[in-house]
Scaffold this active site. Structure first.
Site, PDB file in Angstrom:
ATOM      1  N   LYS A  50       0.850  -1.191   0.000  1.00 48.36           N
ATOM      2  CA  LYS A  50       0.000   0.000   0.000  1.00 48.36           C
ATOM      3  C   LYS A  50       0.886   1.241   0.000  1.00 48.36           C
ATOM      4  O   LYS A  50       1.938   1.247   0.648  1.00 48.36           O
ATOM      5  CB  LYS A  50      -0.894  -0.051   1.250  1.00 48.36           C
ATOM      6  CG  LYS A  50      -1.985   0.991   1.340  1.00 48.36           C
ATOM      7  CD  LYS A  50      -2.855   0.723   2.573  1.00 48.36           C
ATOM      8  CE  LYS A  50      -3.918   1.750   2.793  1.00 48.36           C
ATOM      9  NZ  LYS A  50      -4.789   1.458   3.958  1.00 48.36           N
ATOM     10  N   SER A 106      -9.765   1.508   3.054  1.00 43.76           N
ATOM     11  CA  SER A 106      -8.905   2.331   2.243  1.00 43.76           C
ATOM     12  C   SER A 106      -7.855   1.552   1.436  1.00 43.76           C
ATOM     13  O   SER A 106      -7.320   2.077   0.464  1.00 43.76           O
ATOM     14  CB  SER A 106      -8.171   3.333   3.141  1.00 43.76           C
ATOM     15  OG  SER A 106      -7.330   2.667   4.058  1.00 43.76           O
ATOM     16  N   SER A 129     -10.188  -1.135   7.100  1.00 50.20           N
ATOM     17  CA  SER A 129      -9.580  -0.811   5.803  1.00 50.20           C
ATOM     18  C   SER A 129      -8.873  -1.955   5.091  1.00 50.20           C
ATOM     19  O   SER A 129      -8.481  -1.821   3.932  1.00 50.20           O
ATOM     20  CB  SER A 129      -8.581   0.334   5.964  1.00 50.20           C
ATOM     21  OG  SER A 129      -9.242   1.557   5.989  1.00 50.20           O
TER      22      SER A 129
END
Lengths: 486, 96
Positions: free
Chosen positions: A66, A141, A165
Protein backbone atom coordinates in the site's frame (compact mmCIF):
# COMPACT_ATOMS: atom_id res chain seq x y z
CA UNK A 1 0.84 -17.94 -15.28
CA UNK A 2 2.26 -18.43 -11.79
CA UNK A 3 1.52 -15.22 -9.88
CA UNK A 4 -2.17 -16.06 -9.53
CA UNK A 5 -1.29 -19.27 -7.64
CA UNK A 6 -0.80 -19.83 -3.91
CA UNK A 7 2.56 -19.19 -2.26
CA UNK A 8 3.04 -22.96 -1.81
CA UNK A 9 2.50 -23.57 -5.53
CA UNK A 10 4.78 -20.72 -6.59
CA UNK A 11 7.44 -21.87 -4.11
CA UNK A 12 7.36 -25.39 -5.56
CA UNK A 13 7.69 -24.03 -9.09
CA UNK A 14 10.66 -21.89 -8.04
CA UNK A 15 12.33 -24.75 -6.20
CA UNK A 16 11.82 -27.04 -9.19
CA UNK A 17 13.32 -24.35 -11.42
CA UNK A 18 10.23 -24.21 -13.63
CA UNK A 19 10.30 -20.46 -13.21
CA UNK A 20 12.74 -17.84 -11.90
CA UNK A 21 12.18 -14.87 -9.61
CA UNK A 22 12.87 -12.56 -12.50
CA UNK A 23 10.21 -14.25 -14.64
CA UNK A 24 7.70 -13.99 -11.77
CA UNK A 25 8.47 -10.30 -11.42
CA UNK A 26 7.93 -9.74 -15.13
CA UNK A 27 4.72 -11.74 -15.09
CA UNK A 28 3.41 -9.64 -12.20
CA UNK A 29 4.31 -6.25 -13.67
CA UNK A 30 3.01 -7.22 -17.12
CA UNK A 31 -0.31 -8.20 -15.61
CA UNK A 32 -0.35 -5.09 -13.42
CA UNK A 33 0.20 -2.89 -16.47
CA UNK A 34 -2.42 -4.76 -18.48
CA UNK A 35 -5.06 -4.31 -15.78
CA UNK A 36 -4.07 -0.80 -14.71
CA UNK A 37 -6.10 1.20 -17.28
CA UNK A 38 -9.32 -0.35 -15.99
CA UNK A 39 -8.80 -1.17 -12.32
CA UNK A 40 -6.18 1.40 -11.31
CA UNK A 41 -4.72 -0.66 -8.46
CA UNK A 42 -1.28 0.93 -8.54
CA UNK A 43 0.25 4.34 -7.96
CA UNK A 44 3.66 3.00 -9.00
CA UNK A 45 4.59 -0.17 -10.89
CA UNK A 46 8.31 -0.89 -10.54
CA UNK A 47 10.30 -1.77 -13.60
CA UNK A 48 13.59 -3.08 -12.30
CA UNK A 49 13.96 -6.55 -10.86
CA UNK A 50 16.22 -6.80 -7.81
CA UNK A 51 17.79 -10.21 -7.23
CA UNK A 52 16.97 -11.47 -3.73
CA UNK A 53 18.71 -13.89 -1.43
CA UNK A 54 16.22 -14.50 1.36
CA UNK A 55 16.09 -17.76 3.22
CA UNK A 56 12.35 -17.89 3.74
CA UNK A 57 9.42 -19.33 1.86
CA UNK A 58 8.80 -15.83 0.47
CA UNK A 59 12.14 -15.64 -1.35
CA UNK A 60 11.56 -14.43 -4.92
CA UNK A 61 7.79 -14.20 -4.39
CA UNK A 62 6.31 -10.96 -5.79
CA UNK A 63 4.03 -8.73 -3.72
CA UNK A 64 2.53 -5.25 -3.56
CA UNK A 65 2.61 -2.62 -0.83
CA UNK A 66 0.00 0.00 0.00
CA UNK A 67 1.34 3.43 -0.87
CA UNK A 68 1.40 4.58 2.74
CA UNK A 69 4.41 2.41 3.65
CA UNK A 70 7.67 4.29 3.52
CA UNK A 71 9.99 2.80 0.88
CA UNK A 72 13.43 4.37 0.54
CA UNK A 73 13.98 5.90 -2.90
CA UNK A 74 10.56 4.72 -4.14
CA UNK A 75 7.78 7.29 -4.55
CA UNK A 76 5.31 7.06 -1.64
CA UNK A 77 2.32 9.34 -1.99
CA UNK A 78 -0.30 8.24 0.54
CA UNK A 79 -2.51 8.76 -2.53
CA UNK A 80 -2.57 12.46 -1.69
CA UNK A 81 -1.65 15.47 -3.77
CA UNK A 82 0.21 16.88 -0.81
CA UNK A 83 2.70 14.00 -1.07
CA UNK A 84 2.51 13.41 -4.81
CA UNK A 85 6.28 13.78 -5.27
CA UNK A 86 7.44 12.47 -1.91
CA UNK A 87 10.33 9.99 -2.01
CA UNK A 88 11.09 8.57 1.45
CA UNK A 89 14.60 8.42 2.85
CA UNK A 90 14.02 5.35 4.99
CA UNK A 91 12.23 1.98 4.90
CA UNK A 92 9.19 0.95 6.91
CA UNK A 93 10.01 -2.04 9.11
CA UNK A 94 7.42 -4.25 7.36
CA UNK A 95 9.02 -3.48 3.99
CA UNK A 96 12.52 -4.06 5.36
CA UNK A 97 11.48 -7.44 6.76
CA UNK A 98 9.96 -8.52 3.47
CA UNK A 99 13.11 -7.44 1.64
CA UNK A 100 15.25 -9.44 4.04
CA UNK A 101 12.93 -12.41 3.57
CA UNK A 102 13.56 -12.20 -0.16
CA UNK A 103 10.09 -11.10 -1.27
CA UNK A 104 10.07 -8.93 -4.39
CA UNK A 105 8.15 -5.65 -4.43
CA UNK A 106 6.33 -5.07 -7.73
CA UNK A 107 4.47 -1.88 -6.93
CA UNK A 108 2.81 0.54 -4.55
CA UNK A 109 -0.97 0.40 -4.42
CA UNK A 110 -3.68 3.04 -4.40
CA UNK A 111 -5.48 3.92 -1.18
CA UNK A 112 -8.14 6.36 -0.09
CA UNK A 113 -6.26 9.57 0.50
CA UNK A 114 -4.01 9.16 3.57
CA UNK A 115 -5.99 5.97 4.39
CA UNK A 116 -9.00 8.00 5.53
CA UNK A 117 -11.94 6.55 3.67
CA UNK A 118 -13.78 3.36 2.87
CA UNK A 119 -14.54 3.54 -0.83
CA UNK A 120 -11.28 3.52 -2.80
CA UNK A 121 -12.49 6.59 -4.67
CA UNK A 122 -10.52 9.45 -3.12
CA UNK A 123 -6.95 8.82 -4.30
CA UNK A 124 -5.16 11.58 -6.20
CA UNK A 125 -4.64 9.13 -9.08
CA UNK A 126 -8.30 8.19 -9.45
CA UNK A 127 -10.80 5.54 -8.39
CA UNK A 128 -10.04 1.83 -7.93
CA UNK A 129 -12.51 -0.51 -9.62
CA UNK A 130 -13.72 -3.87 -8.33
CA UNK A 131 -12.16 -6.79 -10.26
CA UNK A 132 -15.47 -8.69 -10.12
CA UNK A 133 -17.49 -5.85 -11.64
CA UNK A 134 -15.85 -2.66 -12.81
CA UNK A 135 -19.02 -0.65 -12.20
CA UNK A 136 -18.57 -1.28 -8.48
CA UNK A 137 -16.09 0.00 -5.93
CA UNK A 138 -13.84 -2.39 -4.01
CA UNK A 139 -13.91 -0.44 -0.78
CA UNK A 140 -11.03 1.03 1.10
CA UNK A 141 -8.90 2.33 2.24
CA UNK A 142 -6.54 -0.45 1.10
CA UNK A 143 -8.32 -0.56 -2.26
CA UNK A 144 -5.42 -1.21 -4.64
CA UNK A 145 -3.89 -3.95 -2.50
CA UNK A 146 -7.23 -5.79 -2.37
CA UNK A 147 -7.73 -5.41 -6.12
CA UNK A 148 -4.18 -6.50 -6.99
CA UNK A 149 -4.57 -9.74 -5.03
CA UNK A 150 -8.12 -10.34 -6.30
CA UNK A 151 -6.91 -9.91 -9.90
CA UNK A 152 -4.12 -12.43 -9.39
CA UNK A 153 -1.36 -9.88 -10.04
CA UNK A 154 0.44 -10.85 -6.83
CA UNK A 155 -0.16 -13.64 -4.28
CA UNK A 156 -0.05 -11.18 -1.40
CA UNK A 157 -0.11 -7.49 -0.58
CA UNK A 158 0.14 -5.39 2.55
CA UNK A 159 -2.45 -2.93 3.75
CA UNK A 160 -3.28 -0.95 6.85
CA UNK A 161 -6.50 -1.14 8.85
CA UNK A 162 -7.77 1.58 11.21
CA UNK A 163 -11.52 0.77 11.17
CA UNK A 164 -11.91 -1.99 8.56
CA UNK A 165 -9.58 -0.81 5.80
CA UNK A 166 -8.21 -4.29 5.08
CA UNK A 167 -11.13 -6.50 6.04
CA UNK A 168 -13.91 -4.66 4.17
CA UNK A 169 -12.14 -4.44 0.77
CA UNK A 170 -11.04 -8.07 1.22
CA UNK A 171 -14.69 -9.03 1.50
CA UNK A 172 -15.71 -6.95 -1.54
CA UNK A 173 -12.82 -8.42 -3.53
CA UNK A 174 -13.19 -12.09 -2.60
CA UNK A 175 -9.82 -12.37 -0.87
CA UNK A 176 -8.53 -13.06 2.63
CA UNK A 177 -7.81 -9.93 4.70
CA UNK A 178 -6.10 -10.13 8.08
CA UNK A 179 -5.49 -7.50 10.72
CA UNK A 180 -3.41 -9.08 13.50
CA UNK A 181 -3.26 -8.05 17.15
CA UNK A 182 -2.29 -4.40 17.70
CA UNK A 183 1.49 -4.30 17.83
CA UNK A 184 2.00 -7.72 16.26
CA UNK A 185 3.48 -6.05 13.16
CA UNK A 186 5.54 -2.87 13.46
CA UNK A 187 3.96 0.38 12.29
CA UNK A 188 7.32 2.08 11.90
CA UNK A 189 7.28 3.79 8.52
CA UNK A 190 3.53 3.48 8.04
CA UNK A 191 2.00 6.93 7.53
CA UNK A 192 0.02 7.43 10.72
CA UNK A 193 -3.75 7.94 10.47
CA UNK A 194 -5.04 7.24 14.01
CA UNK A 195 -2.17 5.79 15.98
CA UNK A 196 -4.19 4.02 18.67
CA UNK A 197 -6.24 2.21 16.00
CA UNK A 198 -3.77 1.70 13.12
CA UNK A 199 -2.69 -1.84 12.24
CA UNK A 200 -0.52 -3.31 9.49
CA UNK A 201 -2.05 -6.39 7.87
CA UNK A 202 -2.24 -8.60 4.82
CA UNK A 203 -4.23 -9.59 1.74
CA UNK A 204 -3.85 -13.11 0.35
CA UNK A 205 -5.99 -15.63 -1.51
CA UNK A 206 -5.87 -18.28 1.22
CA UNK A 207 -5.27 -18.43 4.96
CA UNK A 208 -2.02 -20.40 4.81
CA UNK A 209 -0.47 -17.63 2.73
CA UNK A 210 -1.57 -15.14 5.40
CA UNK A 211 0.26 -17.21 8.02
CA UNK A 212 3.39 -17.35 5.84
CA UNK A 213 3.48 -13.58 5.48
CA UNK A 214 2.63 -12.75 9.10
CA UNK A 215 5.29 -15.20 10.30
CA UNK A 216 7.83 -13.05 8.46
CA UNK A 217 6.39 -9.69 9.56
CA UNK A 218 5.66 -10.23 13.25
CA UNK A 219 7.98 -9.37 16.09
CA UNK A 220 9.18 -6.62 18.36
CA UNK A 221 10.71 -3.59 16.71
CA UNK A 222 12.74 -1.11 18.70
CA UNK A 223 11.48 1.58 16.35
CA UNK A 224 7.85 0.99 17.39
CA UNK A 225 7.48 0.80 21.16
CA UNK A 226 3.97 -0.66 20.85
CA UNK A 227 5.18 -3.84 19.14
CA UNK A 228 4.76 -7.13 20.93
CA UNK A 229 7.64 -9.51 21.66
CA UNK A 230 7.81 -12.34 19.15
CA UNK A 231 6.15 -15.34 20.71
CA UNK A 232 8.49 -17.65 18.73
CA UNK A 233 5.47 -19.51 17.42
CA UNK A 234 5.12 -20.27 13.74
CA UNK A 235 1.53 -19.52 12.77
CA UNK A 236 1.86 -21.83 9.79
CA UNK A 237 2.64 -24.68 12.18
CA UNK A 238 -0.56 -23.99 14.12
CA UNK A 239 -2.92 -24.17 11.15
CA UNK A 240 -3.70 -27.86 11.42
CA UNK A 241 -4.53 -27.75 15.15
CA UNK A 242 -7.82 -29.32 16.21
CA UNK A 243 -10.75 -26.90 16.31
CA UNK A 244 -13.45 -29.25 17.59
CA UNK A 245 -15.26 -27.63 20.49
CA UNK A 246 -14.10 -24.10 19.71
CA UNK A 247 -16.87 -21.76 20.76
CA UNK A 248 -17.88 -18.76 18.69
CA UNK A 249 -20.59 -16.11 19.07
CA UNK A 250 -22.31 -13.75 16.71
CA UNK A 251 -24.20 -10.59 17.67
CA UNK A 252 -27.90 -11.34 17.36
CA UNK A 253 -28.95 -7.70 16.99
CA UNK A 254 -26.90 -7.45 13.80
CA UNK A 255 -27.21 -10.96 12.37
CA UNK A 256 -30.67 -12.39 13.11
CA UNK A 257 -32.70 -12.32 9.92
CA UNK A 258 -35.94 -11.61 11.82
CA UNK A 259 -34.51 -8.21 12.77
CA UNK A 260 -34.76 -7.29 9.11
CA UNK A 261 -38.30 -8.56 8.44
CA UNK A 262 -39.35 -5.17 7.08
CA UNK A 263 -36.31 -4.84 4.86
CA UNK A 264 -36.59 -5.07 1.10
CA UNK A 265 -32.82 -5.14 0.68
CA UNK A 266 -32.44 -8.51 -1.02
CA UNK A 267 -28.66 -8.40 -1.03
CA UNK A 268 -28.67 -7.92 2.74
CA UNK A 269 -31.08 -10.80 3.23
CA UNK A 270 -29.08 -13.06 0.89
CA UNK A 271 -25.87 -12.16 2.73
CA UNK A 272 -27.42 -13.07 6.07
CA UNK A 273 -28.82 -16.30 4.65
CA UNK A 274 -25.35 -17.21 3.38
CA UNK A 275 -23.94 -16.40 6.82
CA UNK A 276 -26.35 -18.67 8.69
CA UNK A 277 -26.01 -21.46 6.11
CA UNK A 278 -22.24 -21.34 6.54
CA UNK A 279 -22.57 -21.35 10.33
CA UNK A 280 -24.54 -24.60 10.03
CA UNK A 281 -21.73 -26.09 7.95
CA UNK A 282 -19.12 -24.92 10.43
CA UNK A 283 -21.05 -26.51 13.27
CA UNK A 284 -20.79 -29.82 11.42
CA UNK A 285 -16.98 -29.74 11.60
CA UNK A 286 -17.01 -29.09 15.31
CA UNK A 287 -17.44 -25.36 15.92
CA UNK A 288 -19.99 -24.49 18.59
CA UNK A 289 -21.69 -21.27 17.49
CA UNK A 290 -24.45 -19.29 19.14
CA UNK A 291 -25.96 -15.83 19.07
CA UNK A 292 -25.50 -13.42 21.96
CA UNK A 293 -27.23 -10.13 22.68
CA UNK A 294 -25.40 -6.86 23.14
CA UNK A 295 -27.11 -3.61 24.13
CA UNK A 296 -28.17 -1.98 20.87
CA UNK A 297 -27.37 1.50 22.17
CA UNK A 298 -23.79 0.37 22.68
CA UNK A 299 -23.64 -1.16 19.20
CA UNK A 300 -25.06 2.02 17.68
CA UNK A 301 -22.40 4.02 19.49
CA UNK A 302 -19.50 2.18 17.78
CA UNK A 303 -19.47 4.27 14.61
CA UNK A 304 -19.74 7.76 16.13
CA UNK A 305 -17.11 6.78 18.71
CA UNK A 306 -14.85 5.50 15.93
CA UNK A 307 -15.29 8.69 13.91
CA UNK A 308 -14.60 10.84 16.95
CA UNK A 309 -11.40 9.05 17.98
CA UNK A 310 -10.02 8.55 14.48
CA UNK A 311 -10.67 12.12 13.27
CA UNK A 312 -9.14 13.59 16.41
CA UNK A 313 -5.99 11.48 16.08
CA UNK A 314 -5.77 12.11 12.33
CA UNK A 315 -5.96 15.88 12.69
CA UNK A 316 -2.97 15.85 14.96
CA UNK A 317 -0.99 13.23 12.98
CA UNK A 318 -1.27 15.10 9.70
CA UNK A 319 -0.30 18.53 11.00
CA UNK A 320 3.21 17.99 9.59
CA UNK A 321 1.94 18.14 6.00
CA UNK A 322 2.69 21.76 5.25
CA UNK A 323 4.47 21.81 1.91
CA UNK A 324 7.51 23.38 3.56
CA UNK A 325 9.93 20.52 4.29
CA UNK A 326 8.33 18.22 1.73
CA UNK A 327 5.38 18.21 -0.63
CA UNK A 328 4.49 20.77 -3.30
CA UNK A 329 5.22 24.32 -2.17
CA UNK A 330 2.21 26.59 -1.82
CA UNK A 331 2.16 30.17 -2.99
CA UNK A 332 2.12 33.18 -0.71
CA UNK A 333 4.04 36.00 0.84
CA UNK A 334 4.42 34.56 4.33
CA UNK A 335 5.09 31.07 5.72
CA UNK A 336 1.49 30.95 6.89
CA UNK A 337 0.18 31.82 3.44
CA UNK A 338 2.41 29.19 1.86
CA UNK A 339 1.21 26.48 4.22
CA UNK A 340 -2.41 27.59 3.86
CA UNK A 341 -2.19 27.37 0.09
CA UNK A 342 -0.33 24.03 0.12
CA UNK A 343 -2.88 22.44 2.45
CA UNK A 344 -5.90 23.91 0.65
CA UNK A 345 -4.68 22.53 -2.68
CA UNK A 346 -3.06 19.37 -1.29
CA UNK A 347 -5.98 17.79 0.58
CA UNK A 348 -9.22 16.64 -0.98
CA UNK A 349 -12.63 17.49 0.42
CA UNK A 350 -13.22 14.32 2.43
CA UNK A 351 -10.16 14.55 4.59
CA UNK A 352 -10.54 18.28 5.10
CA UNK A 353 -13.97 17.57 6.55
CA UNK A 354 -12.49 14.85 8.76
CA UNK A 355 -9.73 17.17 9.97
CA UNK A 356 -12.23 19.88 10.92
CA UNK A 357 -14.31 17.34 12.82
CA UNK A 358 -11.15 16.21 14.58
CA UNK A 359 -10.12 19.72 15.45
CA UNK A 360 -13.56 20.53 16.84
CA UNK A 361 -13.50 17.35 18.94
CA UNK A 362 -10.15 18.32 20.43
CA UNK A 363 -11.15 21.86 21.43
CA UNK A 364 -10.91 22.11 25.20
CA UNK A 365 -14.62 22.86 25.60
CA UNK A 366 -15.63 19.79 23.55
CA UNK A 367 -13.21 17.20 24.85
CA UNK A 368 -15.33 15.92 27.72
CA UNK A 369 -18.52 15.47 25.71
CA UNK A 370 -16.93 14.21 22.52
CA UNK A 371 -13.39 12.88 22.81
CA UNK A 372 -13.62 11.43 26.31
CA UNK A 373 -17.10 10.00 25.81
CA UNK A 374 -15.89 8.26 22.64
CA UNK A 375 -13.06 6.76 24.70
CA UNK A 376 -15.62 5.61 27.25
CA UNK A 377 -17.68 3.88 24.56
CA UNK A 378 -14.47 2.29 23.33
CA UNK A 379 -13.82 0.83 26.76
CA UNK A 380 -17.42 -0.32 27.23
CA UNK A 381 -17.51 -2.26 23.96
CA UNK A 382 -14.02 -3.72 24.43
CA UNK A 383 -14.86 -4.78 28.00
CA UNK A 384 -18.05 -6.43 26.74
CA UNK A 385 -16.20 -8.36 24.01
CA UNK A 386 -13.44 -9.40 26.44
CA UNK A 387 -16.11 -10.62 28.86
CA UNK A 388 -17.60 -12.72 26.06
CA UNK A 389 -14.13 -13.99 25.17
CA UNK A 390 -13.98 -15.61 28.61
CA UNK A 391 -16.64 -18.00 27.35
CA UNK A 392 -16.05 -17.92 23.61
CA UNK A 393 -12.90 -18.35 21.50
CA UNK A 394 -14.02 -15.88 18.87
CA UNK A 395 -16.68 -13.66 17.36
CA UNK A 396 -18.00 -14.56 13.90
CA UNK A 397 -19.90 -12.01 11.81
CA UNK A 398 -20.73 -11.19 8.21
CA UNK A 399 -18.00 -8.76 7.13
CA UNK A 400 -20.59 -6.47 5.57
CA UNK A 401 -24.34 -6.36 5.16
CA UNK A 402 -24.07 -6.81 1.41
CA UNK A 403 -21.92 -6.77 -1.69
CA UNK A 404 -19.63 -4.06 -3.04
CA UNK A 405 -21.78 -1.02 -3.87
CA UNK A 406 -21.95 0.58 -7.30
CA UNK A 407 -20.04 3.82 -7.69
CA UNK A 408 -22.23 6.62 -6.42
CA UNK A 409 -24.31 4.38 -4.15
CA UNK A 410 -21.96 4.69 -1.22
CA UNK A 411 -20.04 7.69 -0.10
CA UNK A 412 -18.00 8.43 2.96
CA UNK A 413 -20.43 11.12 4.02
CA UNK A 414 -21.62 10.56 7.57
CA UNK A 415 -25.04 8.98 7.74
CA UNK A 416 -27.68 9.13 10.45
CA UNK A 417 -28.58 5.50 9.78
CA UNK A 418 -27.20 3.08 12.30
CA UNK A 419 -25.65 0.29 10.28
CA UNK A 420 -24.20 -2.17 12.76
CA UNK A 421 -23.37 -4.72 10.08
CA UNK A 422 -21.30 -2.13 8.24
CA UNK A 423 -19.48 -0.78 11.25
CA UNK A 424 -18.88 -3.60 13.72
CA UNK A 425 -15.33 -4.25 12.55
CA UNK A 426 -14.05 -1.15 14.35
CA UNK A 427 -14.40 -3.31 17.48
CA UNK A 428 -11.25 -5.11 16.30
CA UNK A 429 -9.38 -1.78 16.21
CA UNK A 430 -10.80 -0.49 19.49
CA UNK A 431 -9.51 -3.56 21.34
CA UNK A 432 -6.59 -4.48 19.08
CA UNK A 433 -8.12 -7.92 18.52
CA UNK A 434 -6.80 -10.14 15.69
CA UNK A 435 -9.47 -10.20 13.00
CA UNK A 436 -9.69 -11.92 9.64
CA UNK A 437 -12.10 -11.84 6.71
CA UNK A 438 -12.49 -14.96 4.55
CA UNK A 439 -14.56 -15.14 1.36
CA UNK A 440 -17.76 -17.08 2.03
CA UNK A 441 -19.77 -17.10 -1.19
CA UNK A 442 -21.40 -14.97 -3.85
CA UNK A 443 -24.49 -12.79 -3.88
CA UNK A 444 -25.51 -11.45 -7.29
CA UNK A 445 -22.20 -12.76 -8.68
CA UNK A 446 -20.23 -10.63 -6.23
CA UNK A 447 -18.12 -12.10 -3.40
CA UNK A 448 -19.08 -11.69 0.25
CA UNK A 449 -17.09 -12.52 3.36
CA UNK A 450 -17.23 -13.80 6.91
CA UNK A 451 -15.21 -12.11 9.62
CA UNK A 452 -13.64 -13.89 12.59
CA UNK A 453 -12.22 -11.95 15.53
CA UNK A 454 -10.33 -13.53 18.43
CA UNK A 455 -8.65 -12.73 21.71
CA UNK A 456 -5.77 -10.29 21.86
CA UNK A 457 -2.41 -11.95 21.08
CA UNK A 458 -4.13 -15.15 19.89
CA UNK A 459 -3.33 -14.55 16.24
CA UNK A 460 -2.32 -18.18 15.79
CA UNK A 461 -5.64 -19.44 17.14
CA UNK A 462 -7.57 -17.10 14.82
CA UNK A 463 -5.56 -18.23 11.79
CA UNK A 464 -6.02 -21.87 12.83
CA UNK A 465 -9.81 -21.47 13.02
CA UNK A 466 -9.91 -19.47 9.78
CA UNK A 467 -7.85 -22.13 8.00
CA UNK A 468 -10.32 -24.83 8.97
CA UNK A 469 -13.28 -22.61 8.03
CA UNK A 470 -11.83 -21.83 4.63
CA UNK A 471 -12.12 -25.50 3.63
CA UNK A 472 -15.85 -25.37 4.33
CA UNK A 473 -16.54 -21.95 2.83
CA UNK A 474 -15.36 -23.17 -0.58
CA UNK A 475 -13.82 -19.93 -1.86
CA UNK A 476 -10.13 -20.70 -1.43
CA UNK A 477 -7.72 -19.27 -4.04
CA UNK A 478 -10.39 -17.64 -6.17
CA UNK A 479 -9.18 -15.09 -8.70
CA UNK A 480 -11.37 -12.48 -10.37
CA UNK A 481 -11.07 -12.75 -14.11
CA UNK A 482 -10.94 -9.02 -14.69
CA UNK A 483 -11.42 -7.48 -18.09
CA UNK A 484 -8.35 -6.86 -20.09
CA UNK A 485 -7.38 -3.47 -21.32
CA UNK A 486 -9.24 -2.66 -24.51
CA UNK B 1 -26.36 24.23 14.79
CA UNK B 2 -22.79 25.10 13.95
CA UNK B 3 -22.54 28.05 11.60
CA UNK B 4 -20.58 28.04 8.40
CA UNK B 5 -18.51 30.92 9.77
CA UNK B 6 -17.53 28.84 12.77
CA UNK B 7 -16.50 25.95 10.52
CA UNK B 8 -14.52 28.32 8.34
CA UNK B 9 -12.76 29.50 11.46
CA UNK B 10 -11.82 25.91 12.39
CA UNK B 11 -10.59 25.30 8.85
CA UNK B 12 -8.49 28.44 9.10
CA UNK B 13 -6.89 27.18 12.30
CA UNK B 14 -6.00 24.01 10.44
CA UNK B 15 -4.57 26.17 7.66
CA UNK B 16 -6.83 25.33 4.73
CA UNK B 17 -10.09 26.43 3.17
CA UNK B 18 -12.99 24.70 1.43
CA UNK B 19 -15.72 25.88 -0.92
CA UNK B 20 -19.27 26.72 0.16
CA UNK B 21 -20.76 23.40 -0.88
CA UNK B 22 -18.14 21.52 1.10
CA UNK B 23 -18.96 23.54 4.20
CA UNK B 24 -22.65 22.69 3.73
CA UNK B 25 -21.85 18.97 3.59
CA UNK B 26 -19.74 19.36 6.72
CA UNK B 27 -22.56 21.21 8.49
CA UNK B 28 -24.84 18.25 7.82
CA UNK B 29 -22.21 15.85 9.11
CA UNK B 30 -21.75 17.90 12.25
CA UNK B 31 -25.46 17.80 12.91
CA UNK B 32 -25.44 14.02 12.63
CA UNK B 33 -22.41 13.28 14.76
CA UNK B 34 -23.35 15.77 17.46
CA UNK B 35 -26.82 14.24 17.67
CA UNK B 36 -25.27 10.80 17.98
CA UNK B 37 -22.84 12.01 20.63
CA UNK B 38 -25.77 13.59 22.52
CA UNK B 39 -27.35 10.15 22.73
CA UNK B 40 -24.07 8.69 23.91
CA UNK B 41 -23.85 11.25 26.69
CA UNK B 42 -27.24 10.13 27.95
CA UNK B 43 -26.19 6.47 28.19
CA UNK B 44 -26.52 5.10 31.69
CA UNK B 45 -23.33 4.94 33.68
CA UNK B 46 -21.13 6.40 30.97
CA UNK B 47 -19.55 8.98 33.25
CA UNK B 48 -18.21 6.28 35.56
CA UNK B 49 -16.21 4.67 32.75
CA UNK B 50 -12.56 5.55 32.36
CA UNK B 51 -11.91 6.65 28.76
CA UNK B 52 -9.83 4.15 26.78
CA UNK B 53 -6.94 5.53 24.77
CA UNK B 54 -5.08 2.38 23.83
CA UNK B 55 -6.22 -1.14 22.85
CA UNK B 56 -4.69 -2.92 25.86
CA UNK B 57 -2.02 -2.24 28.49
CA UNK B 58 1.54 -2.93 27.39
CA UNK B 59 3.53 -4.44 30.21
CA UNK B 60 6.73 -5.31 28.39
CA UNK B 61 7.73 -1.82 27.30
CA UNK B 62 10.90 -0.51 28.85
CA UNK B 63 12.29 2.95 28.22
CA UNK B 64 15.42 2.77 26.17
CA UNK B 65 18.31 5.15 26.44
CA UNK B 66 18.35 8.09 24.09
CA UNK B 67 21.25 7.20 21.88
CA UNK B 68 22.08 8.30 18.38
CA UNK B 69 22.04 5.13 16.28
CA UNK B 70 21.17 6.36 12.83
CA UNK B 71 21.49 9.71 11.19
CA UNK B 72 20.18 11.12 7.95
CA UNK B 73 22.52 13.12 5.77
CA UNK B 74 21.80 16.74 4.93
CA UNK B 75 21.11 15.68 1.35
CA UNK B 76 18.55 13.13 2.51
CA UNK B 77 16.80 15.61 4.74
CA UNK B 78 16.52 18.16 1.94
CA UNK B 79 15.71 15.59 -0.75
CA UNK B 80 12.00 16.37 -0.75
CA UNK B 81 12.24 20.11 -0.22
CA UNK B 82 11.31 22.30 -3.17
CA UNK B 83 12.99 25.51 -2.00
CA UNK B 84 16.56 25.23 -0.76
CA UNK B 85 19.11 27.93 -0.11
CA UNK B 86 22.63 27.03 1.00
CA UNK B 87 21.69 23.69 2.58
CA UNK B 88 18.67 25.22 4.29
CA UNK B 89 14.94 25.24 3.65
CA UNK B 90 14.09 28.61 2.15
CA UNK B 91 10.98 30.47 3.36
CA UNK B 92 9.92 34.13 3.18
CA UNK B 93 11.34 36.50 5.73
CA UNK B 94 9.53 36.33 9.05
CA UNK B 95 10.91 39.57 10.44
CA UNK B 96 10.95 42.51 8.08
Amino acid sequence: MYVDKSIDEIRTSLDNQEVTGKQLFKEAIDKAKEMQPIYNSFVTILDEYQQTKGKTVLNEIPYALKDNFSTKNILTTGSSNILKNYVPVYDATAYRKLKEAGAVLVGKTVLDELAMGGTGTTAHTGIVRNPWDKTRLIGGSSAGSAAAVALGIVPFALGSDTGDSIRKPASFGGVVGFKPTYGRISRYGLFAFASSLDHVGTFTRNVKDTAYVVDVLKGQDEKDMTTLPDDSISYVDMLENEIKGKKLFYIKEACDIENYSDSSDEELLETLKNFHDKLDQLRKIGFEIEGVSIDKNLLNAIYPAYMTISCAEATSNNANLTGIQFGPRGEGKSINDIMFDARTKGFSELIKRRFILGSYILQKENQEKLFLNAGRIRRMIVDKINELFQTYDGMIMPTSGGIAPKFGDKTDQLSDRYLILENHMAIGNFGGFPSITIPSGFVNHMPIGINLTGRVKEDGEVLNMAYKMEEILGMKNIVAKGEKHV
Amino acid sequence: MITKEKLKDYAGKLMFDMDDKEYETLQQEFEIILKQMDLIEKMEGIKEVEPMTFPFPLTHVKWRKDEVTEELTKEEILQNTEAIDKDQVRVPKVVE
